[in-house]
Design a protein around this motif. Structure first.
Motif, short mmCIF file in Angstrom:
data_model
loop_
_atom_site.label_atom_id
_atom_site.label_comp_id
_atom_site.label_asym_id
_atom_site.label_seq_id
_atom_site.Cartn_x
_atom_site.Cartn_y
_atom_site.Cartn_z
N GLU A 48 0.75 -1.32 0.07
CA GLU A 48 0.03 0.05 -0.11
C GLU A 48 0.88 1.37 0.09
OE1 GLU A 48 -2.64 -0.52 3.44
OE2 GLU A 48 -3.99 -1.68 2.34
N THR A 49 1.99 1.19 0.75
CA THR A 49 2.88 2.25 0.64
C THR A 49 3.45 2.56 -0.73
OG1 THR A 49 3.34 2.01 3.04
CG2 THR A 49 5.08 3.49 1.72
N HIS A 50 3.91 1.50 -1.30
CA HIS A 50 4.33 1.62 -2.60
C HIS A 50 3.13 2.16 -3.49
CE1 HIS A 50 6.20 0.45 -6.39
NE2 HIS A 50 5.12 -0.17 -6.71
N LEU A 51 2.16 1.62 -3.49
CA LEU A 51 1.02 2.33 -4.58
C LEU A 51 0.92 3.92 -4.26
CD1 LEU A 51 -1.71 -0.51 -4.34
CD2 LEU A 51 -0.07 0.07 -5.96
N GLN A 52 1.00 4.15 -2.99
CA GLN A 52 0.79 5.75 -2.66
C GLN A 52 2.05 6.39 -3.28
OE1 GLN A 52 0.43 5.78 1.72
NE2 GLN A 52 -1.72 5.19 1.37
N SER A 53 3.40 5.87 -3.24
CA SER A 53 4.39 6.56 -3.70
C SER A 53 4.35 6.67 -5.32
CB SER A 53 5.56 5.86 -3.28
OG SER A 53 5.82 5.81 -1.85
N ARG A 54 3.88 5.47 -5.89
CA ARG A 54 3.76 5.46 -7.37
C ARG A 54 2.71 6.65 -7.74
NH1 ARG A 54 2.77 -0.08 -9.83
NH2 ARG A 54 0.51 -0.03 -9.10
N LYS A 55 1.45 6.73 -7.15
CA LYS A 55 0.70 7.73 -7.37
C LYS A 55 1.17 9.21 -7.17
CE LYS A 55 -3.67 5.10 -6.14
NZ LYS A 55 -4.80 4.98 -5.21
N ALA A 56 1.76 9.38 -6.10
CA ALA A 56 2.43 10.89 -5.89
C ALA A 56 3.51 10.96 -7.33
CB ALA A 56 3.41 10.63 -4.63
N VAL A 57 4.26 10.02 -7.59
CA VAL A 57 5.29 10.29 -8.67
C VAL A 57 4.55 10.46 -9.83
CG1 VAL A 57 6.99 9.09 -10.18
CG2 VAL A 57 6.90 8.68 -7.83
N GLY A 62 2.94 14.35 -14.48
CA GLY A 62 1.96 14.95 -14.93
C GLY A 62 1.88 16.51 -14.84
N ILE A 63 2.24 16.87 -13.77
CA ILE A 63 2.47 18.52 -13.67
C ILE A 63 3.87 18.97 -14.58
CG2 ILE A 63 3.28 20.52 -11.91
CD1 ILE A 63 1.59 18.63 -9.80
N ASP A 64 4.55 17.97 -14.41
CA ASP A 64 5.84 18.59 -15.31
C ASP A 64 5.68 18.75 -16.78
OD1 ASP A 64 7.17 18.72 -12.97
OD2 ASP A 64 8.19 16.69 -13.16
N ASP A 65 4.59 17.84 -17.32
CA ASP A 65 4.44 17.63 -18.51
C ASP A 65 3.40 18.69 -19.03
OD1 ASP A 65 5.73 15.62 -18.74
OD2 ASP A 65 4.19 14.29 -18.63
N VAL A 66 3.03 19.90 -18.27
CA VAL A 66 1.92 20.85 -18.86
C VAL A 66 2.79 22.06 -19.56
CG1 VAL A 66 0.68 22.71 -17.83
CG2 VAL A 66 0.84 20.67 -16.54
N ILE A 67 2.01 22.09 -20.61
CA ILE A 67 2.39 22.85 -21.67
C ILE A 67 1.98 24.29 -21.44
CG2 ILE A 67 2.60 23.47 -24.18
CD1 ILE A 67 2.40 20.36 -24.63
N GLU A 68 2.86 25.57 -21.48
CA GLU A 68 2.04 27.05 -21.25
C GLU A 68 1.44 26.97 -22.69
OE1 GLU A 68 4.03 31.33 -20.07
OE2 GLU A 68 5.35 29.37 -20.20
#
Length: 205
Positions: A48-57, A62-68
């Motif tokens: 469960e800790t691994h799944l939470q870490s994976r969701k955060a990553v 997704g934020i890094d891929d935002v195009i201006e």
């Protein structure tokens, strides 16, 4: 001495990802079966800790891929977004009004039913965890008892071997005594004969 098998976090996560890649549902029991052992509670926490870490990553990526966007498009987007937000707000308010008109008793009954099912599932899961851990402890105890019995058996075999040696020694001694007894009996017979001759000679003298 037998012990309950424990696996590293990496091994547990890798086992879960293998199960996941095969299109199967991942749960503590499936991971435990894949590994061949381990504490279900510990496996559950790590996965469960691994799944939470994976969701955060995934969220950060997704934020890094935002195009201006260009200014014109951005302004039009924001305008449309406000319109849509206003419409969604009205729809949400209307939906809320309709939802409030529903029977609170029915809603509460449905919630209670789901909560009861969740509680039942969690209880069954805990019982299964405890049963597995109890099984592992009993297995360890049986292995310890087996080792103790093997040690006692080896000790008894050694003592039995020693007793056999003593018995053989006693049998040899008894055999020797029987031979001596036979020789003594023969000597006594010879002595009796000799004594008889002496008595005959004394009476004839």
């Amino acid at each position: 001495m037998g012990r309950v098998a424990e696996y590293s976090e990496k091994e547990i996560i890798e086992a879960g990802e293998v199960i996941e890649s095969n299109g199967k549902h991942v749960n503590p029991f499936a991971i435990r079966e894949k590994l061949g052992g381990g504490s279900p509670d510990r496996i559950k926490r790590i996965w469960e800790t691994h799944l939470q870490s994976r969701k955060a990553v995934d969220s950060e990526e997704g934020i890094d891929d935002v195009i201006e966007l260009p200014t014109e498009i951005q302004e039009a987007f924001e305008k449309n977004l406000k319109t849509i937000s206003s419409q969604l707000e009205r729809i949400t308010q209307e939906s809320f009004r309709v939802a409030m008109q529903l029977s609170e008793k029915r809603v509460k009954s449905t919630i209670d039913e789901y909560q009861a099912k969740i509680a039942e599932f969690e209880e069954s899961e805990q019982k299964a965890f405890h049963a597995l851990e109890k099984s592992d402890r009993e297995k360890e105890e049986l292995e310890q008892k087996m080792e103790t019995l093997i040690a006692k058996n080896e000790q008894l075999l050694a003592e039995n071997s020693k007793l056999l040696g003593n018995i053989e020694s006693l049998q040899s001694r008894i055999s020797q005594l029987e031979t001596k007894e036979s020789e003594l009996s023969e000597l006594q017979r010879e002595f009796g004969k000799l004594q008889g001759k002496i008595e005959v000679m004394e009476s004839n003298a």
